[in-house]
Design a protein around this motif. Structure first.
Motif, mmCIF file in Angstrom:
data_model
loop_
_atom_site.group_PDB
_atom_site.id
_atom_site.type_symbol
_atom_site.label_atom_id
_atom_site.label_comp_id
_atom_site.label_asym_id
_atom_site.label_seq_id
_atom_site.Cartn_x
_atom_site.Cartn_y
_atom_site.Cartn_z
ATOM 1 N N ILE A 18 20.174 44.845 120.261
ATOM 2 C CA ILE A 18 19.288 45.219 119.154
ATOM 3 C C ILE A 18 19.633 46.619 118.658
ATOM 4 O O ILE A 18 19.608 46.887 117.451
ATOM 5 C CB ILE A 18 17.827 45.099 119.608
ATOM 6 C CG1 ILE A 18 17.501 43.618 119.829
ATOM 7 C CG2 ILE A 18 16.882 45.679 118.590
ATOM 8 C CD1 ILE A 18 16.169 43.368 120.445
ATOM 9 N N ILE A 42 22.423 46.467 116.270
ATOM 10 C CA ILE A 42 22.097 45.928 114.948
ATOM 11 C C ILE A 42 21.302 46.928 114.109
ATOM 12 O O ILE A 42 21.559 47.098 112.927
ATOM 13 C CB ILE A 42 21.301 44.618 115.109
ATOM 14 C CG1 ILE A 42 22.168 43.567 115.766
ATOM 15 C CG2 ILE A 42 20.845 44.102 113.770
ATOM 16 C CD1 ILE A 42 21.433 42.305 116.042
ATOM 17 N N SER A 49 20.607 50.400 114.615
ATOM 18 C CA SER A 49 20.788 51.850 114.556
ATOM 19 C C SER A 49 21.625 52.224 113.337
ATOM 20 O O SER A 49 22.682 51.652 113.116
ATOM 21 C CB SER A 49 21.448 52.356 115.825
ATOM 22 O OG SER A 49 22.728 51.823 115.925
ATOM 23 N N LEU A 69 19.657 52.424 105.901
ATOM 24 C CA LEU A 69 19.435 50.992 106.069
ATOM 25 C C LEU A 69 18.313 50.460 105.204
ATOM 26 O O LEU A 69 18.068 49.267 105.169
ATOM 27 C CB LEU A 69 19.123 50.676 107.537
ATOM 28 C CG LEU A 69 20.297 50.774 108.486
ATOM 29 C CD1 LEU A 69 19.849 50.453 109.888
ATOM 30 C CD2 LEU A 69 21.394 49.838 108.075
ATOM 31 N N PRO A 80 21.232 45.715 99.434
ATOM 32 C CA PRO A 80 22.012 45.387 98.238
ATOM 33 C C PRO A 80 21.654 44.027 97.656
ATOM 34 O O PRO A 80 21.614 43.859 96.454
ATOM 35 C CB PRO A 80 23.450 45.430 98.717
ATOM 36 C CG PRO A 80 23.390 45.419 100.183
ATOM 37 C CD PRO A 80 22.057 45.857 100.623
ATOM 38 N N GLN A 115 19.037 38.853 101.437
ATOM 39 C CA GLN A 115 20.094 38.735 102.444
ATOM 40 C C GLN A 115 19.550 38.823 103.864
ATOM 41 O O GLN A 115 19.896 38.032 104.733
ATOM 42 C CB GLN A 115 21.132 39.819 102.223
ATOM 43 C CG GLN A 115 22.319 39.683 103.140
ATOM 44 C CD GLN A 115 23.216 40.885 103.090
ATOM 45 O OE1 GLN A 115 22.883 41.893 102.491
ATOM 46 N NE2 GLN A 115 24.361 40.791 103.722
ATOM 47 N N ARG A 116 18.662 39.812 104.099
ATOM 48 C CA ARG A 116 18.216 40.032 105.484
ATOM 49 C C ARG A 116 17.343 38.914 106.024
ATOM 50 O O ARG A 116 17.615 38.415 107.122
ATOM 51 C CB ARG A 116 17.504 41.370 105.580
ATOM 52 C CG ARG A 116 18.546 42.464 105.611
ATOM 53 C CD ARG A 116 17.986 43.801 105.806
ATOM 54 N NE ARG A 116 19.067 44.742 105.515
ATOM 55 C CZ ARG A 116 18.898 46.025 105.342
ATOM 56 N NH1 ARG A 116 17.693 46.532 105.405
ATOM 57 N NH2 ARG A 116 19.916 46.802 105.100
ATOM 58 N N ALA A 118 19.621 36.122 106.707
ATOM 59 C CA ALA A 118 20.467 36.331 107.880
ATOM 60 C C ALA A 118 19.677 36.082 109.156
ATOM 61 O O ALA A 118 20.181 35.465 110.103
ATOM 62 C CB ALA A 118 21.026 37.755 107.879
ATOM 63 N N VAL A 119 18.413 36.557 109.178
ATOM 64 C CA VAL A 119 17.585 36.338 110.371
ATOM 65 C C VAL A 119 17.332 34.848 110.563
ATOM 66 O O VAL A 119 17.394 34.322 111.689
ATOM 67 C CB VAL A 119 16.270 37.124 110.255
ATOM 68 C CG1 VAL A 119 15.315 36.740 111.368
ATOM 69 C CG2 VAL A 119 16.549 38.613 110.311
ATOM 70 N N VAL A 169 19.240 32.338 109.529
ATOM 71 C CA VAL A 169 20.465 31.658 109.945
ATOM 72 C C VAL A 169 20.801 31.983 111.401
ATOM 73 O O VAL A 169 21.100 31.093 112.209
ATOM 74 C CB VAL A 169 21.633 32.050 109.017
ATOM 75 C CG1 VAL A 169 22.946 31.528 109.553
ATOM 76 C CG2 VAL A 169 21.395 31.502 107.633
ATOM 77 N N GLY A 170 20.712 33.280 111.763
ATOM 78 C CA GLY A 170 21.020 33.654 113.139
ATOM 79 C C GLY A 170 20.036 33.059 114.124
ATOM 80 O O GLY A 170 20.421 32.543 115.181
ATOM 81 N N GLY A 171 18.750 33.123 113.782
ATOM 82 C CA GLY A 171 17.746 32.539 114.666
ATOM 83 C C GLY A 171 17.914 31.039 114.783
ATOM 84 O O GLY A 171 17.762 30.463 115.865
ATOM 85 N N LEU A 214 20.728 29.431 114.495
ATOM 86 C CA LEU A 214 21.910 29.224 115.344
ATOM 87 C C LEU A 214 21.526 29.282 116.816
ATOM 88 O O LEU A 214 21.855 28.381 117.611
ATOM 89 C CB LEU A 214 22.932 30.304 115.009
ATOM 90 C CG LEU A 214 24.388 30.096 115.322
ATOM 91 C CD1 LEU A 214 24.884 28.894 114.567
ATOM 92 C CD2 LEU A 214 25.169 31.323 114.916
#
Lengths: 173, 101
Positions: free
Chosen positions: A18, A21, A23, A83, A87, A91-92, A95-96, A98-100, A102
């Motif tokens: 974490i 991701i 920092s 952070l 952009p 996206q975020r 991404a969470v 999709v990653g979760g 997965l």
């Protein structure tokens, strides 16, 4: 006792991941990576892969992270990245999701086949870990082992060619 | 109650997901590389867990090769990043959409 080791090492792994991701500073991310790699090494020891634990600490936590820090310092990109700027707006969360998803899929697959996994209490082999690993590596996988040496040479030569400063007229001026 | 293979595999899956999230969220190429390392380590962890579970040393040999390839990949990738950053400092991956170098 093993449960305690597992919980501590898992906490190291997850906290480090974490930290990588979230920092903003790349140096802090590299330190989080070190924490994760040490946690993985502890897991390797707990699973009696002693040689791999040593290699993990020496190669990953030693060489690879030092290489990362070296590049960070060389490029001077050690200042923090903002952070809060996003952009692409979705996206975020995407991404969470999709990653979760997965992770959830893999966990579901693991839980589904947990009965077919081998026995968890494996009798200790006669050989020590490093001897068994060496015997396997130098008999069954000796061709792949030789090919890795070719791979490493290609990587070194490629990196030298890539980062060589080409002397052109505009550089000289 | 000792940790079983399932626990290690679940941890590996979570770590892989975290690495994937980081890879998709972060824009600094160096941090993206670190996230790739996280994903590789998750796979290594599951390889070792399977090697213990099936009492087969082949899994550990696979981890050895993954480590070698990861080291080579880091060397080449950081070389590329250095040569890009030298021309365009403070570039994020969004700025590198074209192949001009």
């Amino acid at each position: 006792m093993e449960l305690f080791v597992f919980i501590c090492a898992t906490a190291m792994v997850l906290v480090g991941a974490i930290a990588v991701i979230v920092s903003p500073n790349p140096v802090h991310a590299a330190l989080g990576l070190v924490l994760t790699l040490f946690g993985i090494a502890v897991h390797f020891v707990a699973m009696e892969a002693h040689f791999l634990a040593a290699v993990q600490v020496i190669v990953y936590a030693g060489a690879v992270v030092v290489l990362f820090l070296f590049v960070i310092m060389l490029l001077g990109v050690d200042r923090s990245e903002d952070l809060s700027i996003e952009p692409m707006p979705i996206q975020r969360p995407l991404a969470v999701v999709v990653g979760g998803g997965l992770s959830a899929l893999v966990i579901a697959a693991v839980l589904r086949v947990r009965d077919t996994l081998g026995s968890d209490e494996v009798a200790a082999a006669g050989d020590t870990n490093i001897r068994a690993l060496a015997r396997n590596l130098y008999s069954d996988h000796v061709l792949a082992f030789e090919l890795t040496s070719v791979l490493l040479i290609v990587a070194v030569v490629g990196t030298v060619v890539l980062t060589r400063r080409v002397r052109t007229s505009e550089d000289a001026s | 109650m000792n940790p079983t293979t399932t626990w290690y595999l679940v941890l590996a899956a979570v770590l892989f997901g975290l690495g994937a999230i980081g890879l998709m969220v972060r824009r600094n190429p160096l941090v993206m590389f670190m996230c790739i390392e996280l994903m590789l380590n998750a796979v290594n962890l599951s390889f070792v867990a399977f090697a213990r579970s099936f009492a087969d040393i082949d899994g550990q040999t696979a981890v050895f090769f993954v480590m070698v390839v990861a080291a080579a990949e880091v060397v080449v990738g950081l070389g590329i990043i250095i040569s890009i950053m030298r021309r365009r400092p403070q570039a994020t991956v969004d700025d590198l959409a074209e192949l001009k170098g």
